[in-house]
Design a protein around this motif. Structure first.
Motif, PDB file in Angstrom:
ATOM      1  N   HIS A 151      -1.505   1.153  -2.126  1.00 58.16           N
ATOM      2  CA  HIS A 151      -1.970   1.937  -0.982  1.00 58.16           C
ATOM      3  C   HIS A 151      -2.790   1.081  -0.022  1.00 58.16           C
ATOM      4  O   HIS A 151      -2.518   1.047   1.166  1.00 58.16           O
ATOM      5  CB  HIS A 151      -2.793   3.139  -1.453  1.00 58.16           C
ATOM      6  CG  HIS A 151      -1.949   4.222  -2.057  1.00 58.16           C
ATOM      7  ND1 HIS A 151      -2.461   5.310  -2.723  1.00 58.16           N
ATOM      8  CD2 HIS A 151      -0.605   4.377  -2.100  1.00 58.16           C
ATOM      9  CE1 HIS A 151      -1.479   6.081  -3.150  1.00 58.16           C
ATOM     10  NE2 HIS A 151      -0.347   5.540  -2.788  1.00 58.16           N
ATOM     11  N   ASN A 152      -3.791   0.415  -0.544  1.00 52.14           N
ATOM     12  CA  ASN A 152      -4.644  -0.429   0.301  1.00 52.14           C
ATOM     13  C   ASN A 152      -4.811  -1.814  -0.296  1.00 52.14           C
ATOM     14  O   ASN A 152      -5.797  -2.500  -0.026  1.00 52.14           O
ATOM     15  CB  ASN A 152      -6.023   0.226   0.482  1.00 52.14           C
ATOM     16  CG  ASN A 152      -5.930   1.543   1.225  1.00 52.14           C
ATOM     17  OD1 ASN A 152      -5.469   1.597   2.358  1.00 52.14           O
ATOM     18  ND2 ASN A 152      -6.344   2.621   0.574  1.00 52.14           N
ATOM     19  N   ASN A 153      -3.857  -2.202  -1.123  1.00 54.20           N
ATOM     20  CA  ASN A 153      -3.940  -3.504  -1.777  1.00 54.20           C
ATOM     21  C   ASN A 153      -2.533  -4.011  -2.053  1.00 54.20           C
ATOM     22  O   ASN A 153      -1.551  -3.325  -1.776  1.00 54.20           O
ATOM     23  CB  ASN A 153      -4.754  -3.405  -3.076  1.00 54.20           C
ATOM     24  CG  ASN A 153      -4.277  -2.255  -3.960  1.00 54.20           C
ATOM     25  OD1 ASN A 153      -3.219  -1.672  -3.732  1.00 54.20           O
ATOM     26  ND2 ASN A 153      -5.059  -1.918  -4.968  1.00 54.20           N
ATOM     27  N   GLN A 161       2.089  -3.562   4.498  1.00 56.01           N
ATOM     28  CA  GLN A 161       1.213  -2.455   4.125  1.00 56.01           C
ATOM     29  C   GLN A 161       1.480  -1.236   5.004  1.00 56.01           C
ATOM     30  O   GLN A 161       1.579  -0.107   4.511  1.00 56.01           O
ATOM     31  CB  GLN A 161      -0.245  -2.888   4.281  1.00 56.01           C
ATOM     32  CG  GLN A 161      -1.243  -2.017   3.546  1.00 56.01           C
ATOM     33  CD  GLN A 161      -1.322  -2.348   2.082  1.00 56.01           C
ATOM     34  OE1 GLN A 161      -1.616  -3.481   1.721  1.00 56.01           O
ATOM     35  NE2 GLN A 161      -1.061  -1.383   1.230  1.00 56.01           N
TER      36      GLN A 161
END
Length: 228
Positions: free
Chosen positions: A216-218, A118
């Motif tokens: 992005h966040n997953n 990530q």
């Protein structure tokens, strides 16, 4: 007047350092942490306005650290020394995450692996294809970016991936790519190419453990979703 201003600025920097050392910055605002980074590169002057401007421009602290040198240079007041300090902070964080992710058996260290991927790929502006090559104990042999593409496509060549695995004497691989749109849902092409890599590898004793798409966040795991 000038001497008084300089003394006040030096005092402010000292107070920031003191506050940071109390809890290593846990209670500090994002702009204050960035301000401390900038003080390492800009020895004089008040850098608080610049720190706030950068966070506003790039939307977040993470956005500042992830910005390219070319993007950072567009912000007035950001020179080479500031860029080096900012990117050094990012690279230090990435190396820490990478060492934690690849410490021992990767599949038993899943969350650390996702945290690293990530941070490394979640904010990239174009698609990247990364391949993790593993040995019989599922320990990392190599972490390589194979290709860099466009905002919505990166080429994937099953033969090249399998050939590289053979060159490294790897027995398993994990494919990773990012979606700059932020949505990790796989395309039909993603699914087809994944199956091609799986088939090409299995014929030569190379297991495809997973294909991970980073948003992005997953993220999405083909294995978890039953796509592999």
């Amino acid at each position: 007047m000038g001497d008084e201003v300089r003394k006040d600025q030096l005092g402010h920097r000292k107070r920031l350092r003191t506050r940071f050392l109390k809890d290593l910055g846990r209670a500090m605002e994002d702009y204050e942490l960035l301000e401390l980074i900038l003080t390492q590169a800009i020895p004089r002057g008040d850098v608080k306005p610049l720190a706030k401007q950068l966070i506003s421009y790039f939307k977040s602290y993470a956005g500042v650290l992830s910005a390219t040198p070319e993007e950072l240079q567009k912000v007035e007041g950001v020179g080479e020394a500031a860029i080096v300090a900012i990117k050094l902070s990012q690279q230090s964080a990435l190396r820490l995450l990478k060492q934690e992710a690849f410490k021992g058996h990767i599949l038993n260290n899943w969350q650390n692996l996702i945290d690293y991927l990530q941070a490394a790929m979640g904010r990239e502006k174009v698609e990247q294809l990364r391949v993790l090559y593993l040995n019989q104990r599922n320990h990392l042999i190599a972490d390589e970016v194979q290709n860099i593409g466009t905002v919505n496509h990166t080429p994937l060549y099953p033969r090249e991936i399998v050939k590289r695995a053979l060159d490294l004497s790897a027995v398993a691989i994990i494919i990773v790519h990012n979606h700059p749109s932020g949505d990790p849902a796989p395309s039909q092409e993603d699914i087809q190419m994944t199956n091609m890599v799986k088939d090409a590898g299995s014929n030569l004793g190379i297991t495809l453990h997973d294909h991970i798409i980073i948003g992005h966040n997953n993220y999405l795991s083909f294995k978890t979703q039953g796509l592999l």
